[in-house]
Design a protein around this motif. Structure first.
Motif, PDB file in Angstrom:
ATOM      1  N   ASP A 150       0.863  -1.178   0.000  1.00 39.24           N
ATOM      2  CA  ASP A 150       0.000   0.000   0.000  1.00 39.24           C
ATOM      3  C   ASP A 150       0.904   1.234   0.000  1.00 39.24           C
ATOM      4  N   VAL A 151       1.204   1.749  -1.188  1.00 44.86           N
ATOM      5  CA  VAL A 151       2.114   2.880  -1.335  1.00 44.86           C
ATOM      6  C   VAL A 151       1.549   4.125  -0.657  1.00 44.86           C
ATOM      7  N   GLN A 152       0.241   4.366  -0.815  1.00 44.11           N
ATOM      8  CA  GLN A 152      -0.374   5.528  -0.157  1.00 44.11           C
ATOM      9  C   GLN A 152      -0.303   5.397   1.355  1.00 44.11           C
ATOM     10  N   GLY A 153      -0.570   4.210   1.850  1.00 41.19           N
ATOM     11  CA  GLY A 153      -0.495   3.976   3.287  1.00 41.19           C
ATOM     12  C   GLY A 153       0.899   4.237   3.828  1.00 41.19           C
ATOM     13  N   LYS A 154       1.897   3.777   3.095  1.00 39.45           N
ATOM     14  CA  LYS A 154       3.289   4.003   3.524  1.00 39.45           C
ATOM     15  C   LYS A 154       3.622   5.494   3.516  1.00 39.45           C
ATOM     16  N   ALA A 155       3.131   6.232   2.508  1.00 40.89           N
ATOM     17  CA  ALA A 155       3.381   7.674   2.450  1.00 40.89           C
ATOM     18  C   ALA A 155       2.742   8.383   3.643  1.00 40.89           C
TER      19      ALA A 155
END
Length: 80
Positions: A15-20
């Protein structure tokens, strides 16, 4: 009838958005926040059909357009 669909990435999918978001929170000193996951909420009305037909149609719409079944899962809730 009004329905809410929650679409999230399946466990194990990055989850790239979650990591950001998690990184941004850590930068703001929210170090206790972990494992952030970002999803989508879609609300829709279904009118002129029975409750069973409405739920079946919402499920079909999820599979057809709202969620990618390869990487996402969805949950349907009937709203009051």
């Amino acid at each position: 009838m009004r329905y809410q669909v929650l679409v999230r990435l399946k466990q194990g999918v990055l989850d790239v958005q979650g990591k950001a978001v998690e990184t941004g929170l850590k930068d703001q000193k929210y170090d206790a926040v972990k494992n952030v996951r970002v999803g989508r909420v879609i609300e829709l009305d279904v009118e002129g059909v029975s409750k069973d037909v409405a739920l079946r149609q919402v499920d079909e719409v999820c599979k057809l357009l709202l969620a990618n079944p390869v990487i996402e899962q969805y949950e349907i809730k009937e709203l009051a």
